[in-house]
Write a protein that holds these residues in place. Sequence first.
Motif, short mmCIF file in Angstrom:
data_model
loop_
_atom_site.label_atom_id
_atom_site.label_comp_id
_atom_site.label_asym_id
_atom_site.label_seq_id
_atom_site.Cartn_x
_atom_site.Cartn_y
_atom_site.Cartn_z
N THR A 27 108.14 37.55 -66.53
CA THR A 27 106.61 38.21 -66.78
C THR A 27 106.16 37.55 -68.00
O THR A 27 106.73 37.46 -69.13
CB THR A 27 106.67 39.58 -66.91
OG1 THR A 27 105.34 40.22 -67.25
CG2 THR A 27 107.48 40.28 -67.96
N TYR A 29 103.95 38.93 -69.79
CA TYR A 29 103.31 39.92 -70.61
C TYR A 29 103.58 39.83 -72.14
O TYR A 29 102.97 40.14 -72.73
CB TYR A 29 103.98 41.49 -69.92
CG TYR A 29 103.19 42.52 -70.67
CD1 TYR A 29 103.86 43.27 -71.79
CD2 TYR A 29 102.18 43.01 -70.14
CE1 TYR A 29 103.18 44.08 -72.02
CE2 TYR A 29 101.26 44.00 -71.01
CZ TYR A 29 102.17 44.63 -71.93
OH TYR A 29 101.64 45.95 -72.58
N ASN A 73 97.51 39.39 -66.86
CA ASN A 73 98.84 39.66 -66.95
C ASN A 73 99.66 40.09 -65.46
O ASN A 73 100.40 40.16 -64.88
CB ASN A 73 99.48 40.72 -67.99
CG ASN A 73 99.44 39.83 -69.34
OD1 ASN A 73 99.48 38.67 -69.50
ND2 ASN A 73 99.39 40.52 -70.40
N ASN A 76 100.41 37.22 -63.87
CA ASN A 76 101.31 36.38 -64.55
C ASN A 76 100.58 34.97 -64.78
O ASN A 76 101.18 33.94 -64.59
CB ASN A 76 102.64 36.17 -63.92
CG ASN A 76 103.96 36.51 -64.81
OD1 ASN A 76 103.60 37.11 -65.61
ND2 ASN A 76 104.73 35.69 -64.56
#
Length: 127
Positions: A27, A29, A73, A76
Amino acid sequence: VQLQASGGGVVQPGGSLRLTCVGSGDTLYDYSIGWYRQVPGKEREGVACVNSNGGSIYLKDSVKGRFHVFRDNNKNTAYLEMNDLKPEDTAVYFCGARKVEWDMSHFCGDYRHPRAWGQGTLVTVSS
């Protein structure tokens, strides 16, 4: 993380393009993401960077007011929206990422800062 950049093309001066950088394998993030560009014979330069939550950005002076960097996010994905393109924007554009929370001007300030890179996407601005 692996990155895939896309969205380049040929556009006339004054035109617009949106570049996309999609992450896989992890990810995004926790990653700061940057857009860098390179022309033959010159060093890769940071153009626009965004921190992990999208709350902090950096834009190179020459693109302020024309480019916008943002991310989703949930998808992604990071984006570089480029408007009012000029011939001097012609370059291969790369997205790069690193799991850091630095000041974005610092992250963008050196092409050696990202640890993961997408393949380049060519942007040509020409009439």
